[in-house]
Design an enzyme around this catalytic site. Structure first.
Site, PDB file in Angstrom:
ATOM      1  N   SER A  75      52.133  29.492  22.037  1.00  0.00           N
ATOM      2  CA  SER A  75      51.151  28.474  21.730  1.00  0.00           C
ATOM      3  C   SER A  75      50.472  28.090  23.053  1.00  0.00           C
ATOM      4  CB  SER A  75      51.710  27.155  21.177  1.00  0.00           C
ATOM      5  OG  SER A  75      50.641  26.054  20.931  1.00  0.00           O
ATOM      6  N   ARG A 121      59.616  23.905  14.829  1.00  0.00           N
ATOM      7  CA  ARG A 121      58.396  24.526  15.668  1.00  0.00           C
ATOM      8  C   ARG A 121      58.936  24.440  17.171  1.00  0.00           C
ATOM      9  NH1 ARG A 121      52.903  22.276  13.142  1.00  0.00           N
ATOM     10  NH2 ARG A 121      52.114  23.810  14.501  1.00  0.00           N
ATOM     11  N   SER A 171      41.362  19.001  16.164  1.00  0.00           N
ATOM     12  CA  SER A 171      41.799  19.606  17.599  1.00  0.00           C
ATOM     13  C   SER A 171      41.094  18.619  18.524  1.00  0.00           C
ATOM     14  CB  SER A 171      41.574  21.101  17.693  1.00  0.00           C
ATOM     15  OG  SER A 171      42.255  21.803  16.773  1.00  0.00           O
ATOM     16  N   ASP A 198      43.537  29.754  12.942  1.00  0.00           N
ATOM     17  CA  ASP A 198      43.522  28.971  11.780  1.00  0.00           C
ATOM     18  C   ASP A 198      42.476  29.447  10.632  1.00  0.00           C
ATOM     19  OD1 ASP A 198      45.478  27.273  12.710  1.00  0.00           O
ATOM     20  OD2 ASP A 198      44.142  25.993  13.178  1.00  0.00           O
ATOM     21  N   ARG A 224      42.727  15.449  20.958  1.00  0.00           N
ATOM     22  CA  ARG A 224      42.597  15.344  22.351  1.00  0.00           C
ATOM     23  C   ARG A 224      41.662  14.235  22.809  1.00  0.00           C
ATOM     24  NH1 ARG A 224      43.247  20.560  20.725  1.00  0.00           N
ATOM     25  NH2 ARG A 224      43.705  22.179  22.215  1.00  0.00           N
TER      26      ARG A 224
END
Length: 424
Positions: free
Chosen positions: A173, A128, A30, A301, A34
């Site tokens: 999300s 998705r 993640s 997660d 970014r």
């Protein structure tokens, strides 16, 4: 839900229910994705260290190259990103595989390129959802479209009359919000982002991750009411160190709980991160007396890890707040239920979006071997490996799917004593 044909299976075993030693986890996916994007939007040269080298991050790096940014080979020690702070329209469609962060972040960032960008993915990515982000971008004044509400997405960006405020439905999300946040400093008037679905946000901790990284790159986001104010500004950070992945830490924390001896993680620093899955450690420390109800909405997660751990708990555990797990790399609620009942038919049930795990420290498998379908989902493969600590005969299909976020996962498990036999 289909399971892609597996080129191989991995038969796992652990002697005397004992793993022991020191494991290392990779950098955060993640944060790596970014940081790569913010470095690409910075003017000048940025050096990143600690990056995750995996399928998802390699796709992000290659996509940024298509946008005209110089990105060196992705390596955990050092990645160099050179940019003039702008993105150029790519000549060819950008392929993002099944990388949700890459798809969503780049859909918003593509609005900054003066031209048309097509973002597409594999069959799983094409299921998705991304429509809420598309809707927000169109409300801003850009042109974004998708025939299905999922990739492929076509974005036409460049200088336009852009609104200074936008609402977004982030019920599916928080990546939609992060995507808007990271591109917003490049807009002439910045951006006020407001929630259309006011209330608790699943995975809200990832917004803290986003705002913290943006601050380190020189842009401070202010949370105000049910929204965020992102100022116009310039990104810049000559160096940035990516944190270890605390989602990956959960596997070794749980392995330590299940093992007769001790496993430690050599490169984590608990208590010094904004990553949401670090919260799972509090639940893992309660094993074998985990709470009767575990809310997975803010550590999504980590839920697969906790669900497999719960199979060996003293009492049943109900996992709630899981609706967003149904739109991850696969429907993780169903994938977890299926894997658990393959071990023992009475082990798990699904009630709406809740997963009930009827654990027992005396759990036995229904058959000498249990083959776990991964649905090409890295987290399903990695979490069910934990069952092999207590049970014989655990077989993981398509073990290479861990390349998505933790390419050397099986090597790290082997370091602490897990034996694996690869078969065609």
């Amino acid at each position: 839900m289909t399971n892609p044909k597996s080129p191989a299976t991995l038969h796992l075993s652990v002697e005397n229910q004992t793993l022991e030693g020191v494991a290392q986890v990779p950098g955060s996916k993640s944060i790596t994705n970014r940081a790569l994007l913010l470095a690409a939007l910075s003017k000048g040269e940025t050096t990143l260290s600690g990056c995750l080298v995996s399928h998802d991050t390699l796709l992000m790096a290659e996509a940024l190259r298509q946008f005209g940014v110089e990105v060196s080979e992705v390596h955990p020690e050092s990645v160099t990103v050179k940019s003039d702070g702008t993105l150029k329209p790519p000549a060819e469609p950008i392929f993002v595989g099944n990388a949700g962060t890459t798809a969503r972040f780049l859909t918003a960032a593509a609005c900054l390129a003066d031209g048309t960008t097509v973002i597409d993915g594999d069959e799983d990515m094409q299921r998705r959802p991304i429509q809420p982000l598309i809707t927000a971008l169109n409300e801003l004044g850009f042109a974004a479209e998708s025939a299905t509400g999922c990739p492929p997405v076509t974005v036409t960006g460049g200088a336009k009359e852009i609104a200074a405020k936008v609402g977004v439905d982030a019920g599916l999300s928080t990546q939609y919000i992060s995507a808007l946040m990271m591109m917003a400093p490049k807009l002439a008037n910045g951006l006020r982002i407001e929630l259309k679905n006011a209330g608790a946000l699943d995975g809200a901790g990832y917004l803290d991750v986003t705002t913290r990284i943006m601050a380190e790159f020189g842009v401070n986001v202010a949370e105000e009411g049910a929204g965020w104010n992102v100022p116009n500004g310039a990104y810049a950070s000559p160096t940035y160190a990516v944190e270890p992945d605390y989602s990956a830490c959960t596997y070794f924390w749980a392995a330590d709980a299940l093992s007769a001896k001790t496993i430690t993680i050599g490169n984590s620093k608990e208590g010094e991160t904004a990553q949401p899955d670090a919260k799972a450690l509090d639940v893992i420390r309660m094993f074998p007396n985990m709470p009767a109800i575990v809310d997975g909405s803010q550590m999504q997660d980590a839920v697969p890890t906790l669900a497999v751990l719960a199979a060996f708990n003293e009492t049943p555990v109900r996992f709630v707040g899981l609706k967003n797990l149904r739109v991850k790399e696969c429907d993780r609620v169903e994938a977890l239920r299926e894997g658990l009942v393959r071990i023992n038919a009475n082990l798990a049930t699904v009630d709406g979006d809740d997963l009930l795990v009827n654990g027992s420290p005396y759990l036995v498998s229904d058959a000498p071997t249990t083959q776990i379908r991964t649905f090409n989902d890295h987290r399903i493969a990695m979490c069910f490996a934990l069952a092999a600590i207590r049970l014989d005969g655990i077989i993981i299909e398509n073990p290479d799917c861990v390349q998505k976020t933790f390419p050397n996962y099986w090597d790290e498990m082997a370091k602490v004593g897990m034996v694996s036999e690869l078969t065609d």
